[in-house]
Design a protein around this motif. Sequence first.
Motif, PDB file in Angstrom:
ATOM      1  N   ARG A 148       0.831  -1.210   0.000  1.00 13.88           N
ATOM      2  CA  ARG A 148       0.000   0.000   0.000  1.00 13.88           C
ATOM      3  C   ARG A 148       0.862   1.255   0.000  1.00 13.88           C
ATOM      4  O   ARG A 148       0.400   2.317  -0.399  1.00 13.88           O
ATOM      5  N   THR A 149       2.050   1.178   0.526  1.00  8.22           N
ATOM      6  CA  THR A 149       2.894   2.373   0.591  1.00  8.22           C
ATOM      7  C   THR A 149       4.113   2.203  -0.300  1.00  8.22           C
ATOM      8  O   THR A 149       4.536   1.078  -0.603  1.00  8.22           O
ATOM      9  N   ILE A 150       4.690   3.310  -0.678  1.00  8.04           N
ATOM     10  CA  ILE A 150       5.866   3.249  -1.542  1.00  8.04           C
ATOM     11  C   ILE A 150       7.052   2.656  -0.781  1.00  8.04           C
ATOM     12  O   ILE A 150       7.932   2.034  -1.381  1.00  8.04           O
ATOM     13  N   ASN A 151       7.049   2.804   0.535  1.00  3.21           N
ATOM     14  CA  ASN A 151       8.121   2.213   1.343  1.00  3.21           C
ATOM     15  C   ASN A 151       8.104   0.683   1.244  1.00  3.21           C
ATOM     16  O   ASN A 151       9.145   0.045   1.097  1.00  3.21           O
ATOM     17  N   GLU A 152       6.905   0.101   1.298  1.00  5.67           N
ATOM     18  CA  GLU A 152       6.772  -1.355   1.141  1.00  5.67           C
ATOM     19  C   GLU A 152       7.179  -1.786  -0.259  1.00  5.67           C
ATOM     20  O   GLU A 152       7.841  -2.798  -0.455  1.00  5.67           O
ATOM     21  N   VAL A 153       6.737  -1.003  -1.250  1.00  4.95           N
ATOM     22  CA  VAL A 153       7.083  -1.320  -2.638  1.00  4.95           C
ATOM     23  C   VAL A 153       8.601  -1.329  -2.796  1.00  4.95           C
ATOM     24  O   VAL A 153       9.188  -2.250  -3.362  1.00  4.95           O
ATOM     25  N   MET A 154       9.239  -0.296  -2.241  1.00  6.32           N
ATOM     26  CA  MET A 154      10.682  -0.154  -2.404  1.00  6.32           C
ATOM     27  C   MET A 154      11.417  -1.327  -1.759  1.00  6.32           C
ATOM     28  O   MET A 154      12.398  -1.838  -2.315  1.00  6.32           O
ATOM     29  N   GLY A 199      -1.400   7.838  -2.416  1.00  2.00           N
ATOM     30  CA  GLY A 199      -0.967   7.051  -1.272  1.00  2.00           C
ATOM     31  C   GLY A 199       0.539   6.977  -1.124  1.00  2.00           C
ATOM     32  O   GLY A 199       1.062   6.198  -0.333  1.00  2.00           O
ATOM     33  N   LEU A 200       1.262   7.754  -1.911  1.00  7.71           N
ATOM     34  CA  LEU A 200       2.709   7.737  -1.809  1.00  7.71           C
ATOM     35  C   LEU A 200       3.137   8.538  -0.593  1.00  7.71           C
ATOM     36  O   LEU A 200       2.699   9.659  -0.398  1.00  7.71           O
ATOM     37  N   LYS A 201       4.017   7.951   0.180  1.00  4.71           N
ATOM     38  CA  LYS A 201       4.630   8.736   1.242  1.00  4.71           C
ATOM     39  C   LYS A 201       6.131   8.650   1.043  1.00  4.71           C
ATOM     40  O   LYS A 201       6.602   8.323  -0.034  1.00  4.71           O
ATOM     41  N   SER A 202       6.859   8.989   2.039  1.00  4.86           N
ATOM     42  CA  SER A 202       8.301   9.038   1.850  1.00  4.86           C
ATOM     43  C   SER A 202       8.923   7.660   2.034  1.00  4.86           C
ATOM     44  O   SER A 202       8.321   6.740   2.583  1.00  4.86           O
ATOM     45  N   ILE A 203      10.152   7.548   1.575  1.00  4.23           N
ATOM     46  CA  ILE A 203      10.900   6.300   1.662  1.00  4.23           C
ATOM     47  C   ILE A 203      12.016   6.481   2.685  1.00  4.23           C
ATOM     48  O   ILE A 203      12.677   7.517   2.722  1.00  4.23           O
ATOM     49  N   ASP A 204      12.204   5.462   3.497  1.00 11.02           N
ATOM     50  CA  ASP A 204      13.264   5.490   4.518  1.00 11.02           C
ATOM     51  C   ASP A 204      14.624   5.350   3.832  1.00 11.02           C
ATOM     52  O   ASP A 204      14.854   4.421   3.066  1.00 11.02           O
ATOM     53  N   VAL A 205      15.530   6.245   4.131  1.00 10.14           N
ATOM     54  CA  VAL A 205      16.841   6.246   3.482  1.00 10.14           C
ATOM     55  C   VAL A 205      17.621   4.951   3.726  1.00 10.14           C
ATOM     56  O   VAL A 205      18.416   4.518   2.885  1.00 10.14           O
TER      57      VAL A 205
END
Lengths: 387, 387
Positions: A148-154, A199-205
């Motif tokens: 659901r989030t871009i962090n999970e996708v990444m 639904g995009l949020k930020s990505i953890d570095v």
Amino acid sequence: MKFLHTADWHIGKELGDYSLLEQQQTAFEQILAIAQAHQVDAVLLAGDLYDRSIPPVDAVNALEPMLKRMNIEAGLPIFAVSGNHDGPTRLGAGKEWRENNQFYLRTTLAEAFEPIIFGDTQIFMLPFIDPLEARVYYGISNETNELRTINEVMARVITEMQANFDPTKQHVLVSHYYVAGKQNETYDLTSETNSKAGGLKSIDVNQFNAFDYVALGHLHLKQASPSETVQYSGSPIKFNTKEAQSEKGVFIVDVNADGVSSEWVPLQPEKDLILLEADFKTLTDPAFYQQYSRQGDNLFSIKMTDRPAVTDLRNQLNDIYGEIVEIQFKQSQAQSISHTKKMTERAEQSNQDLIREFYETVTDATLTKHQAEIIDQTLTRLERKED
Amino acid sequence: MKFLHTADWHIGKELGDYSLLEQQQTAFEQILAIAQAHQVDAVLLAGDLYDRSIPPVDAVNALEPMLKRMNIEAGLPIFAVSGNHDGPTRLGAGKEWRENNQFYLRTTLAEAFEPIIFGDTQIFMLPFIDPLEARVYYGISNETNELRTINEVMARVITEMQANFDPTKQHVLVSHYYVAGKQNETYDLTSETNSKAGGLKSIDVNQFNAFDYVALGHLHLKQASPSETVQYSGSPIKFNTKEAQSEKGVFIVDVNADGVSSEWVPLQPEKDLILLEADFKTLTDPAFYQQYSRQGDNLFSIKMTDRPAVTDLRNQLNDIYGEIVEIQFKQSQAQSISHTKKMTERAEQSNQDLIREFYETVTDATLTKHQAEIIDQTLTRLERKED
């Protein structure tokens, strides 16, 4: 290998009615000269080549010769991804032929996993996608809570990339997202946080720890870089008053077995964007305005602290300052939602914010969470459709 | 050298709401198979690759893989020009890279004069341009009477091409215009004579005498070909009811020092477009409709000779015939200007005709010659701008 890292060219962008093509051309000439002077092995171009998914003809006529000069004439390999402003299908048309000349352009998730082997480096390219595109790619039902989030996708994408890592090589990633780090919390990033769309949020570095260097696009200031090896080059020219005080440039990055080093090389704008904030009397006082370069040398963004009863205000200011890209009036919060709000400001708002503001103005109520979700979903579908 | 001559793919075209992509894909597969079976040296693609200057994403996603399969995978050189339906700038983006793999795409007049030397043949490519573009190219003032017609433009362009002729080679031209010859006077060409837009009229076939073969696009029926060496291949699929009875195909052309020979190779449409003209009673009579292949095999365009008082007329006909792309009602001339006129018909009208008709409907007067001229000029400027 030695790379030039740039991003966010936004060719075709206008400030109000003011076209930035001439400045973008000047910045390009400098970027090309820097690449040649530093004898880089390749250029990393981290998304938002165009400002719009359907770029105007003038923008195509500007960008294509740049790409031709850099890749075909100067012989510089280019590693590029599409950003959220690009239309992936249209930008990507003909990319298979470009690749024959070492111009690698990636516009879909499917192309992200197989690296290009470039000397002692594996280069991965991940274009901007939203979680919906990833769910479609992985065949995940929209009913589940997966991806659901871009962090999970990444996390999933990088895991798959790592399966293709050659441990004897360096690993570089070119991508275009809002990556959160300690540094960029202190910067005002509102102009690009419409990355929340869909639904995009930020990505953890920390997701990028496996890479030796990550060349990012999306945020327009290099100060937004989350770390020394996960960096934003920023845009080559200033797009708004928030960026007026910042320096523009590119990174020259050296990636080899001994480590990574990067050097910031500033660009010299032909015209600088100067932000003035004063009342009308001050702005038209020679003692004030004579400190600024005259007509033709600079662009001015003027924020007036009063509202003088002058009918030809813009003409008077034009006569003094030359090229004025915008005149704003400083006003109360309530006023700022009024119809006098500049279109240039609106252009920086996400569609969600525009709709929310419109709804609130018209109904005097706020959107419910459910309503906001419907708008998010609809916009996501629309934006995918529009391409 | 042996060529396959095709044109007017119009990828992305719709009949009413009916997308032709599936049929266009089938036709492409056959064209590729014919090219390979006949072992041609190259494909001549004479304009209107897309149906619109800004093709929808689906159209880009359809055409690009075709070009990739033909040129990169099958290794067939392609000589292509933009047609009046293509947006030259957008279609031309990246063409320098395509050319590295013998995919020669010409979208501007400036590129027309230098031939590609291909074995024993010089291949010239002249995209669709209007006289205004030629006047700009030659630096001719709009105030003079020079180069007002496409016939005059063509005379000048061909003279310059001939200066580059190598007399030891054959000479082939790929282009996209309305070329008048004895043969095509007998055909109803109204659907494509909006080439008159912007002061364009037809070109005299004798202008092309210096060429061994001229591969034309623009008119959609091979019967419109003005001579045996100046030919229209026509479109690969049927676009409207005027074409319903005609056969679609490609030319296999052999050009060598001994002369030119061409062979027509028909395409087998997966679905044929069948034109029916009858009253409702006949159309719904099993004795009538059982003679036609059922659902899924064909597309039907139905012209009704009566107006029955039936509310679910379309549903009833759909149940019988399957895929109906349009239902028209045969009516008097006066009625035909009414609002029931089908959008598919409108789509075939030139902008000039649409404006004229609208003006006449609203004002009950006809356009003066002066008014018509202003509309012509404005549309010409707009169409250039739109690209």
